[in-house]
Scaffold this active site. Structure first.
Site, PDB file in Angstrom:
ATOM      1  N   CYS A 117       0.862  -1.184   0.000  1.00  0.00           N
ATOM      2  CA  CYS A 117       0.000   0.000   0.000  1.00  0.00           C
ATOM      3  C   CYS A 117       0.900   1.236   0.000  1.00  0.00           C
ATOM      4  O   CYS A 117       2.113   1.119   0.078  1.00  0.00           O
ATOM      5  CB  CYS A 117      -0.928   0.005   1.218  1.00  0.00           C
ATOM      6  SG  CYS A 117      -2.382   1.069   0.981  1.00  0.00           S
ATOM      7  N   CYS A 127      -3.910   6.126   0.416  1.00  0.00           N
ATOM      8  CA  CYS A 127      -3.379   4.840  -0.043  1.00  0.00           C
ATOM      9  C   CYS A 127      -3.008   4.812  -1.531  1.00  0.00           C
ATOM     10  O   CYS A 127      -2.993   3.742  -2.148  1.00  0.00           O
ATOM     11  CB  CYS A 127      -4.373   3.731   0.290  1.00  0.00           C
ATOM     12  SG  CYS A 127      -4.667   3.565   2.075  1.00  0.00           S
ATOM     13  N   LYS A 194     -12.100  -5.176   3.123  1.00  0.00           N
ATOM     14  CA  LYS A 194     -11.500  -4.324   4.157  1.00  0.00           C
ATOM     15  C   LYS A 194     -12.421  -3.138   4.407  1.00  0.00           C
ATOM     16  O   LYS A 194     -12.736  -2.386   3.486  1.00  0.00           O
ATOM     17  CB  LYS A 194     -10.121  -3.860   3.698  1.00  0.00           C
ATOM     18  CG  LYS A 194      -9.445  -2.903   4.667  1.00  0.00           C
ATOM     19  CD  LYS A 194      -8.015  -2.622   4.262  1.00  0.00           C
ATOM     20  CE  LYS A 194      -7.388  -1.560   5.145  1.00  0.00           C
ATOM     21  NZ  LYS A 194      -5.995  -1.286   4.777  1.00  0.00           N
ATOM     22  N   ARG A 204      -2.205   3.340  12.935  1.00  0.00           N
ATOM     23  CA  ARG A 204      -1.773   4.556  12.239  1.00  0.00           C
ATOM     24  C   ARG A 204      -0.791   5.352  13.082  1.00  0.00           C
ATOM     25  O   ARG A 204       0.027   6.090  12.545  1.00  0.00           O
ATOM     26  CB  ARG A 204      -2.991   5.375  11.810  1.00  0.00           C
ATOM     27  CG  ARG A 204      -3.783   4.643  10.717  1.00  0.00           C
ATOM     28  CD  ARG A 204      -5.034   5.400  10.280  1.00  0.00           C
ATOM     29  NE  ARG A 204      -5.867   4.541   9.439  1.00  0.00           N
ATOM     30  CZ  ARG A 204      -7.107   4.828   9.084  1.00  0.00           C
ATOM     31  NH1 ARG A 204      -7.660   5.968   9.491  1.00  0.00           N
ATOM     32  NH2 ARG A 204      -7.798   4.004   8.314  1.00  0.00           N
ATOM     33  N   ARG A 216     -10.811   7.349   4.746  1.00  0.00           N
ATOM     34  CA  ARG A 216     -10.616   6.358   3.683  1.00  0.00           C
ATOM     35  C   ARG A 216     -11.944   5.787   3.155  1.00  0.00           C
ATOM     36  O   ARG A 216     -11.981   4.730   2.547  1.00  0.00           O
ATOM     37  CB  ARG A 216      -9.747   5.208   4.194  1.00  0.00           C
ATOM     38  CG  ARG A 216      -8.388   5.622   4.744  1.00  0.00           C
ATOM     39  CD  ARG A 216      -7.343   4.521   4.563  1.00  0.00           C
ATOM     40  NE  ARG A 216      -6.218   4.604   5.471  1.00  0.00           N
ATOM     41  CZ  ARG A 216      -5.260   5.522   5.397  1.00  0.00           C
ATOM     42  NH1 ARG A 216      -5.304   6.464   4.470  1.00  0.00           N
ATOM     43  NH2 ARG A 216      -4.256   5.509   6.246  1.00  0.00           N
ATOM     44  N   GLU A 232     -16.954  -8.115  -2.839  1.00  0.00           N
ATOM     45  CA  GLU A 232     -15.566  -7.627  -2.897  1.00  0.00           C
ATOM     46  C   GLU A 232     -14.580  -8.796  -2.897  1.00  0.00           C
ATOM     47  O   GLU A 232     -13.635  -8.838  -3.684  1.00  0.00           O
ATOM     48  CB  GLU A 232     -15.263  -6.720  -1.698  1.00  0.00           C
ATOM     49  CG  GLU A 232     -15.601  -5.261  -1.904  1.00  0.00           C
ATOM     50  CD  GLU A 232     -14.521  -4.506  -2.678  1.00  0.00           C
ATOM     51  OE1 GLU A 232     -13.594  -5.147  -3.203  1.00  0.00           O
ATOM     52  OE2 GLU A 232     -14.612  -3.277  -2.758  1.00  0.00           O
ATOM     53  N   LYS A 247     -11.099  -7.912   7.125  1.00  0.00           N
ATOM     54  CA  LYS A 247     -10.426  -7.019   8.070  1.00  0.00           C
ATOM     55  C   LYS A 247     -11.322  -5.834   8.381  1.00  0.00           C
ATOM     56  O   LYS A 247     -11.849  -5.242   7.447  1.00  0.00           O
ATOM     57  CB  LYS A 247      -9.121  -6.537   7.430  1.00  0.00           C
ATOM     58  CG  LYS A 247      -8.370  -5.527   8.255  1.00  0.00           C
ATOM     59  CD  LYS A 247      -7.176  -5.005   7.515  1.00  0.00           C
ATOM     60  CE  LYS A 247      -6.609  -3.862   8.322  1.00  0.00           C
ATOM     61  NZ  LYS A 247      -5.766  -3.013   7.549  1.00  0.00           N
ATOM     62  N   SER A 273      -5.190  -3.552  15.062  1.00  0.00           N
ATOM     63  CA  SER A 273      -4.560  -2.841  16.173  1.00  0.00           C
ATOM     64  C   SER A 273      -5.533  -2.439  17.279  1.00  0.00           C
ATOM     65  O   SER A 273      -5.240  -2.586  18.461  1.00  0.00           O
ATOM     66  CB  SER A 273      -3.843  -1.609  15.640  1.00  0.00           C
ATOM     67  OG  SER A 273      -4.739  -0.775  14.912  1.00  0.00           O
ATOM     68  N   TYR A 312      -1.238  -9.305  16.439  1.00  0.00           N
ATOM     69  CA  TYR A 312      -0.198  -8.792  17.338  1.00  0.00           C
ATOM     70  C   TYR A 312      -0.080  -9.663  18.581  1.00  0.00           C
ATOM     71  O   TYR A 312       0.866  -9.513  19.351  1.00  0.00           O
ATOM     72  CB  TYR A 312      -0.516  -7.338  17.725  1.00  0.00           C
ATOM     73  CG  TYR A 312      -0.721  -6.454  16.510  1.00  0.00           C
ATOM     74  CD1 TYR A 312       0.373  -5.946  15.806  1.00  0.00           C
ATOM     75  CD2 TYR A 312      -1.998  -6.165  16.031  1.00  0.00           C
ATOM     76  CE1 TYR A 312       0.192  -5.168  14.669  1.00  0.00           C
ATOM     77  CE2 TYR A 312      -2.193  -5.385  14.901  1.00  0.00           C
ATOM     78  CZ  TYR A 312      -1.096  -4.892  14.224  1.00  0.00           C
ATOM     79  OH  TYR A 312      -1.274  -4.133  13.092  1.00  0.00           O
TER      80      TYR A 312
HETATM   81  C1  PBG Z   1      -2.532   0.013   5.164  1.00  0.00           C
HETATM   82  C2  PBG Z   1      -2.972  -0.831   6.294  1.00  0.00           C
HETATM   83  C3  PBG Z   1      -3.694  -0.467   7.443  1.00  0.00           C
HETATM   84  C4  PBG Z   1      -3.763  -1.593   8.244  1.00  0.00           C
HETATM   85  C5  PBG Z   1      -3.110  -2.621   7.574  1.00  0.00           C
HETATM   86  N1  PBG Z   1      -2.637  -2.136   6.364  1.00  0.00           N
HETATM   87  C6  PBG Z   1      -4.226   0.838   7.880  1.00  0.00           C
HETATM   88  C7  PBG Z   1      -5.295   1.518   7.161  1.00  0.00           C
HETATM   89  O1  PBG Z   1      -5.909   1.003   6.236  1.00  0.00           O
HETATM   90  O2  PBG Z   1      -5.503   2.680   7.539  1.00  0.00           O
HETATM   91  C8  PBG Z   1      -4.424  -1.655   9.605  1.00  0.00           C
HETATM   92  C9  PBG Z   1      -3.908  -2.696  10.524  1.00  0.00           C
HETATM   93  C10 PBG Z   1      -4.256  -2.534  11.953  1.00  0.00           C
HETATM   94  O3  PBG Z   1      -5.074  -1.664  12.368  1.00  0.00           O
HETATM   95  O4  PBG Z   1      -3.695  -3.303  12.745  1.00  0.00           O
HETATM   96  N2  PBG Z   1      -3.513   0.323   4.234  1.00  0.00           N
HETATM   97 ZN    ZN Z   2      -3.088   2.121   2.811  1.00  0.00          ZN
END
Ligand code: PBG
Ligand code: ZN
Length: 323
Positions: A117, A127, A194, A204, A216, A232, A247, A273, A312
């Protein structure tokens, strides 16, 4: 008659014999965040136990992971310089290309996944490349760049590429780019479903990838949509993805099951996260039994239909699975 279920729950061995879902260290992919420098290992406040690390520290971390039986990692890069297109991500000497080379040289048996990304690499934090009129990501210019980025990762020796930007047609573009460069055997795991989620907040902070304006929602999915979530993932299957993903994970277990029931491809979940941070903080506050809630949560992902869990918690769960 009323003992129909309970008589099978009395002996612990019978309980184990009848257990339907199993969790294993082989299910996990562990996320790592790389930045330049030497000897750097900095914890980020919103995610206790998660660090920004320099390449030498990442290589050392892989020793610890192998000790625990964890052989799969996913890398996120924090570049020194960000610009409007995210050049570092497409450079053979960029932070991720360097890290993949270093890890594969020191640990050839590690399975290295890269997140594909641009949000960590662009100065605006979106992105991809921005469309000046629409003030959102230009889909098709970004597709060209994603293909470039994929080939850079491939040349560095990555084992699996995971595009996370939710661009339309990204799997077709990346597959074509890889095939044309001769990487026909390099698989792609799409972040196929996603959602535009507030659960990404702590990530972030760690990845230094918050958008500088807006959000986003013009490329990631509306959390309210179930049919679109299935469509999707099926679209990415059609475009040639080798593994699909849902996700976030925890608030979307219904979607995990829906996608699983609609595909024969392997399915990953990203235990993101914010999900990790909630358990950590509640555990530290003494509100929940962290270890037990963590294992119950990870098991729920498997039960919902996940084959792979990006988490994690991987190291902590691996220790508990060894006991
Ligand atoms: C990048 C990406 C993100 C995550 C994984 N790849 C952040 C986003 O889309 O803003 C999030 C992972 C997480 O929150 O642990 N596009
Ligand atoms: Zn991204």
């Amino acid at each position: 008659m009323f003992a129909r279920f309970r008589r099978k729950r009395i002996h612990p061995v019978l309980r184990d014999l009848l257990q339907e879902t199993h969790l294993s260290v082989n299910d996990f992919i562990y996320p790592l965040f790389v930045k330049s420098g030497v000897g750097i290992k900095e914890e980020v406040g919103s995610m206790p136990g998660v660090f920004q690390m320099s390449i030498d520290e990442i290589v050392k971390e892989c020793d610890a992971l192998k000790q625990l039986g964890i052989y799969a990692i996913i890398l996120f890069g924090i570049p020194d310089v960000k610009d409007s297109v995210g050049s570092d991500a497409m450079c053979e000497h960029g932070i991720i290309a360097q890290t993949v080379r270093a890890v594969k040289a020191a640990h050839p048996e590690m399975f290295v996944v890269t997140d594909l990304c641009f949000c960590e690499y662009t100065d605006h934090g979106h992105c991809g490349v921005l469309d000046p009129v629409l003030h959102t990501v230009d889909n098709d210019i970004t597709l060209d760049n994603l293909a470039r980025q994929a080939v850079v990762h491939a040349k560095a020796g990555v084992d699996l590429i995971a595009p996370s930007g939710m661009m339309d047609g990204m799997i077709t573009a990346i597959r074509a780019g890889l095939d044309n460069a001769g990487f026909v055997n390099l698989p792609v795991m799409s972040y196929s479903t996603k959602f535009a989620s507030a659960y990404y907040g702590p990530f972030r902070d760690v990845a230094e990838s918050s958008p500088s304006f807006g959000d986003r929602r013009s490329y990631q999915m509306n959390p309210a949509n179930r049919n679109e979530a299935i469509a999707e993932s099926l679209e990415d299957e059609k475009e040639g993805a080798d593994i699909l993903m849902v996700k976030p994970a925890l608030a979307y277990l219904d979607i995990v099951r829906d996608v699983k029931n609609n595909t024969t491809l392997p399915l990953a979940v990203y235990n993101v996260s914010g999900e990790y941070a909630m358990l950590k903080m509640a555990g530290r506050a003494g509100v929940i039994d962290y270890d037990k809630v963590m294992m119950e949560t990870l098991m729920a992902f498997k039960r919902a239909g996940a084959d792979i869990i990006i988490t994690y918690h991987a190291k902590e769960a691996a220790i508990l699975l060894q006991q």
